[in-house]
Design a protein around this motif. Structure first.
Motif, PDB file in Angstrom:
ATOM      1  N   ALA B 124       0.824  -1.208   0.000  1.00 32.69           N
ATOM      2  CA  ALA B 124       0.000   0.000   0.000  1.00 32.69           C
ATOM      3  C   ALA B 124       0.861   1.262   0.000  1.00 32.69           C
ATOM      4  O   ALA B 124       0.479   2.279  -0.580  1.00 32.69           O
ATOM      5  CB  ALA B 124      -0.927   0.000   1.212  1.00 32.69           C
ATOM      6  N   THR B 125       2.022   1.198   0.659  1.00 32.38           N
ATOM      7  CA  THR B 125       2.849   2.403   0.724  1.00 32.38           C
ATOM      8  C   THR B 125       3.643   2.608  -0.565  1.00 32.38           C
ATOM      9  O   THR B 125       4.063   3.705  -0.857  1.00 32.38           O
ATOM     10  CB  THR B 125       3.820   2.360   1.915  1.00 32.38           C
ATOM     11  N   ARG B 126       3.850   1.521  -1.299  1.00 34.21           N
ATOM     12  CA  ARG B 126       4.558   1.659  -2.576  1.00 34.21           C
ATOM     13  C   ARG B 126       3.715   1.092  -3.701  1.00 34.21           C
ATOM     14  O   ARG B 126       4.052   0.042  -4.258  1.00 34.21           O
ATOM     15  CB  ARG B 126       5.895   0.895  -2.523  1.00 34.21           C
ATOM     16  N   PRO B 127       2.593   1.745  -4.062  1.00 31.85           N
ATOM     17  CA  PRO B 127       1.738   1.185  -5.115  1.00 31.85           C
ATOM     18  C   PRO B 127       2.498   1.082  -6.443  1.00 31.85           C
ATOM     19  O   PRO B 127       3.251   1.982  -6.802  1.00 31.85           O
ATOM     20  CB  PRO B 127       0.584   2.180  -5.216  1.00 31.85           C
ATOM     21  N   GLY B 128       2.294  -0.022  -7.133  1.00 37.02           N
ATOM     22  CA  GLY B 128       2.939  -0.204  -8.439  1.00 37.02           C
ATOM     23  C   GLY B 128       4.349  -0.747  -8.359  1.00 37.02           C
ATOM     24  O   GLY B 128       4.935  -1.073  -9.386  1.00 37.02           O
ATOM     25  N   SER B 129       4.890  -0.872  -7.140  1.00 37.41           N
ATOM     26  CA  SER B 129       6.262  -1.360  -7.026  1.00 37.41           C
ATOM     27  C   SER B 129       6.298  -2.884  -7.141  1.00 37.41           C
ATOM     28  O   SER B 129       5.276  -3.539  -7.327  1.00 37.41           O
ATOM     29  CB  SER B 129       6.856  -0.939  -5.691  1.00 37.41           C
ATOM     30  N   LEU B 130       7.492  -3.432  -7.014  1.00 34.02           N
ATOM     31  CA  LEU B 130       7.674  -4.874  -7.108  1.00 34.02           C
ATOM     32  C   LEU B 130       6.887  -5.585  -5.994  1.00 34.02           C
ATOM     33  O   LEU B 130       6.256  -6.617  -6.223  1.00 34.02           O
ATOM     34  CB  LEU B 130       9.171  -5.190  -6.997  1.00 34.02           C
ATOM     35  N   ASP B 132       4.218  -4.550  -4.561  1.00 36.46           N
ATOM     36  CA  ASP B 132       2.798  -4.483  -4.883  1.00 36.46           C
ATOM     37  C   ASP B 132       2.425  -5.580  -5.881  1.00 36.46           C
ATOM     38  O   ASP B 132       1.401  -6.264  -5.731  1.00 36.46           O
ATOM     39  CB  ASP B 132       2.483  -3.098  -5.455  1.00 36.46           C
ATOM     40  N   GLN B 133       3.256  -5.757  -6.888  1.00 37.94           N
ATOM     41  CA  GLN B 133       3.004  -6.807  -7.893  1.00 37.94           C
ATOM     42  C   GLN B 133       3.012  -8.180  -7.230  1.00 37.94           C
ATOM     43  O   GLN B 133       2.137  -9.015  -7.472  1.00 37.94           O
ATOM     44  CB  GLN B 133       4.063  -6.772  -9.000  1.00 37.94           C
ATOM     45  N   LEU B 134       4.014  -8.399  -6.372  1.00 32.92           N
ATOM     46  CA  LEU B 134       4.127  -9.678  -5.665  1.00 32.92           C
ATOM     47  C   LEU B 134       2.864  -9.933  -4.844  1.00 32.92           C
ATOM     48  O   LEU B 134       2.310 -11.035  -4.849  1.00 32.92           O
ATOM     49  CB  LEU B 134       5.361  -9.651  -4.755  1.00 32.92           C
ATOM     50  N   CYS B 135       2.415  -8.871  -4.189  1.00 30.16           N
ATOM     51  CA  CYS B 135       1.207  -8.973  -3.363  1.00 30.16           C
ATOM     52  C   CYS B 135       0.018  -9.370  -4.236  1.00 30.16           C
ATOM     53  O   CYS B 135      -0.761 -10.253  -3.883  1.00 30.16           O
ATOM     54  CB  CYS B 135       0.952  -7.637  -2.676  1.00 30.16           C
ATOM     55  N   ARG B 136      -0.081  -8.718  -5.415  1.00 35.32           N
ATOM     56  CA  ARG B 136      -1.220  -9.001  -6.293  1.00 35.32           C
ATOM     57  C   ARG B 136      -1.200 -10.457  -6.765  1.00 35.32           C
ATOM     58  O   ARG B 136      -2.216 -11.141  -6.755  1.00 35.32           O
ATOM     59  CB  ARG B 136      -1.193  -8.056  -7.491  1.00 35.32           C
ATOM     60  N   ILE B 137      -0.011 -10.932  -7.159  1.00 30.29           N
ATOM     61  CA  ILE B 137       0.104 -12.320  -7.632  1.00 30.29           C
ATOM     62  C   ILE B 137      -0.279 -13.294  -6.512  1.00 30.29           C
ATOM     63  O   ILE B 137      -1.062 -14.221  -6.714  1.00 30.29           O
ATOM     64  CB  ILE B 137       1.535 -12.600  -8.118  1.00 30.29           C
ATOM     65  N   LEU B 138       0.269 -13.041  -5.312  1.00 30.98           N
ATOM     66  CA  LEU B 138      -0.006 -13.925  -4.173  1.00 30.98           C
ATOM     67  C   LEU B 138      -1.500 -13.975  -3.870  1.00 30.98           C
ATOM     68  O   LEU B 138      -2.061 -15.040  -3.630  1.00 30.98           O
ATOM     69  CB  LEU B 138       0.726 -13.400  -2.946  1.00 30.98           C
TER      70      LEU B 138
END
Lengths: 303, 341
Positions: B124-130, B132-138
């Motif tokens: 949440a603090t770094r939207p669009g970062s690596l 964030d992507q990892l979080c989305r995939i998980l």
């Protein structure tokens, strides 16, 4: 929301030409969404694959999913047996593909049941309010007070161990989600301007509810349906994994993982991996489709 | 604070109808058994007289409301019936196996919170970062994973291929003795006993099933943390705090995180419901001697009293937990009780 009314008026006044234009618009919007979001396109392609497997799979698979052949038992994946063979020499690939039909039928039937009854209950409660609303909410609260998979186990144990009862149990545990959603959507619109206009125009309550208010609940419902199909498959596979509903030797993903799990400690991984993978892919497809569907059916984006 | 006390008692009172509803449903489930319940409870070797005797003993010759009152009376005495397969009272068997399930569930929840909450905050603090992507995939992959399948894959990789996990059979390898019974939680009991070897052995057995359950619960917790953190960070009070020149950590953890915690705690309640269901599957995969595998064994031999006892116990556990979570709100949320009706 008033655009619903104008939509209706347009539909009534539409000549064949404008009708054609409208369906073109929907198609164009669908194509637009698919182009904008390749993941959605992928999920639709995967859904088409699963649908194809369910419809034609049993006719197309290279081996009879039930035919045993002791000579080729427990063989690893090869050119002849893509996913290997199980302990009775049955072809795992044929079984995995043939199982698609049963798994999809269970989940689609369960979701359809909860969609219809949930919508009906939720719409009536949201529109009428009062006593009916309170009673329905209490009942839904009680169902939600159970851990849902555990309740499904209890229902199947009580009703009897059959595929039909797995469908009923899955439908019952999913019902509250639909009923609540529809209730909320109907409730906020029952005194809206377009509702009153429709009533003043002489429409009956049932007609206003079904054709003016309920369609507004459809976009969130479609998302719910898609996500729920994933849950329903997981739920049904989980129940058959613990030995409920589907009986061996019927091919079904959950039961195949359960049978394969006995061989995993001796290294025969293909027995459990492929049905599990297919199950996972199916759930994944439905989850991805949920977001894609929302973009397509949302009326606010159809302009 | 009287307002808070009032809100707490209102919440406690709200639990009563839900508990009543749960009891009604589980009563209906017991009475909806296929065929004649008396035949089921009398067991396979029953004669006509013994079935009749069971029918009278269970009060099945009475009307349904009367039966319900009898059922309430039994519950009040803690009587969930006898297990047909083992001949033991269901309640004592459930109580004996509950710590194993709770140890597994709590271990998994702590594990997944320890990963998911920091992950969600970072995303949440770094939207669009690596991250964030990892979080989305998980999150997307996590909700699609069938728990029983994850368990089987983990066994294959860590037990069969790598050989670093112990055999997936129960809570403790057979070369160890159970630690002396205090709480029933092997990790706590072994620690109390000062037996490091048994403690590590128990932990080793716990890791794979715990990981399986944790992977399952990771997704909803991470998603909720991320969403709650994002909405908290875009709130006016954060802007005010920034304008006032507070330092970053104070804003992030003192204000945003504390507010974001509320929806996360609510999600935990729902996640716990999933976990109790998934527990059944994980316990079957790992031969874990908890109440889930007890229910599965009972289902296989059509031991209905045991199954219904299990369903009721699970539901009551879940209602109780939701109550605890709502009461925990009063500790976390300073606004709690101020708007109580």
């Amino acid at each position: 929301m008033t655009d619903m009314l104008t939509d209706m008026a347009k539909a009534l006044a539409s000549t064949p030409e404008t009708q054609k234009k409208k369906s073109n618009g929907a198609l164009a919007h669908t194509l637009y969404v698919l182009r904008e979001n390749p993941v959605t396109a992928l999920s639709f392609a995967m859904f088409a694959f699963f649908l194809g497997s369910a419809l034609f799979g049993p006719a197309l698979v290279p081996y009879d999913p039930l035919a045993t052949n002791a000579a080729v038992a427990l063989q690893p994946p090869s050119a002849a047996h893509w996913f290997g063979t199980d302990n009775l020499g049955r072809d795992v690939f044929s079984r995995v593909i043939a199982a698609t039909r049963l798994d999809l039928v269970i989940s689609v039937a369960a979701v359809a049941l909860s969609f219809v009854f949930g919508s009906l209950l939720g719409a009536i409660a949201g529109y009428r309010g009062g006593m009916i609303d309170t009673v329905l909410n209490r009942i839904l609260d009680t169902i939600m007070a159970f851990p849902l998979f555990v309740l499904a186990m209890g229902i199947v144990a009580a009703l009897g161990n059959s595929v039909a009862n797995i469908i009923y149990a899955t439908a019952i545990i999913n019902l509250p989600f639909y009923a609540r959603l529809v209730r909320a959507e109907v409730n906020i619109r029952r005194d809206a301007g377009f509702t009153q206009a429709a009533k003043l125009a002489g429409n009956s309550d049932a007609r206003v509810l079904a054709f003016h208010i309920f369609p507004n609940a459809l976009p969130p419902m479609m998302v719910q349906v898609s996500l729920n199909l994933g849950w329903a498959i997981l739920n049904a596979a989980g129940l058959s994994f613990i030995g409920l509903g589907v009986r061996p030797p019927t091919p079904e993903w959950g039961i195949m993982v359960a049978e394969g799990a006995n061989f995993i400690v001796s290294g025969e991984w293909w027995l459990a991996l492929f049905p599990g993978l297919w199950l996972m892919l199916a759930v994944f497809t439905f989850n991805l489709m949920g977001d894609g569907l929302r973009d397509i059916v949302d009326p606010r984006r159809r302009t | 604070m009287p307002a808070r006390l009032k809100a707490v008692s209102v919440r406690l009172a709200q639990a009563v109808p839900v508990i009543f509803g749960v009891i009604v449903i589980s009563f209906l489930l017991t009475r909806a058994l296929p065929g004649d319940p008396a035949v089921q409870f009398a067991g396979p070797a029953a004669t006509a007289e013994s079935i009749e005797e069971v029918r009278r003993a269970l009060g099945l010759d009475k009307s349904l409301p009367e039966q319900f009152l009898l059922y309430l009376g039994q519950l009040a005495r803690g009587d969930l019936g006898q297990s047909v397969s083992t001949g033991q009272p269901v309640l004592s068997e459930l109580a004996a196996r509950l710590p194993a399930s709770l140890e597994l569930t709590l271990f998994a929840l702590i594990l997944s919170c320890a990963v998911a909450i920091p992950l969600g905050v970072l995303a949440a603090t770094r939207p669009g970062s690596l991250v964030d992507q990892l979080c989305r995939i998980l999150v997307t992959a996590g909700v699609s994973l069938p728990t029983f399948f994850t368990g089987v894959v983990l066994i294959y990789v860590f037990y069969y291929l790598l050989g670093i996990a112990p055999s997936p059979l129960g809570r403790l390898d057979f070369i160890y003795l159970d630690p002396p019974h205090v709480t029933g939680f092997f990790l706590i009991d072994a620690a109390l006993d000062g037996d490091a070897e048994t403690w590590f052995a128990a932990l080793k057995q716990l890791i794979l099933p715990g990981l399986t359950l944790a992977l399952f619960t990771l997704a909803p917790i991470a998603r909720m943390t991320r969403a709650a953190m994002l909405s908290a960070l875009s709130a006016d009070y954060i802007r005010t705090a920034r304008a006032a020149g507070l330092d970053r950590n104070k804003i992030l953890y003192g204000y945003a995180f504390r507010n974001a915690l509320l929806p996360v705690v609510t999600t935990l309640g729902m996640v716990f419901s999933f976990t109790l269901g998934a527990n059944v599957l994980v316990e079957k995969v790992f031969a874990w001697p908890g109440i889930g595998s007890y229910a599965v064994e009972a289902l296989v031999v059509s031991d209905y009293a045991a199954v219904q006892g299990f369903v009721l116990a699970m539901a009551l556990l879940f209602v109780l937990l939701n109550l605890v979570i709502d009461l925990a709100y009063s500790a976390i949320d300073p606004r709690f009780g101020t708007s109580a009706r």
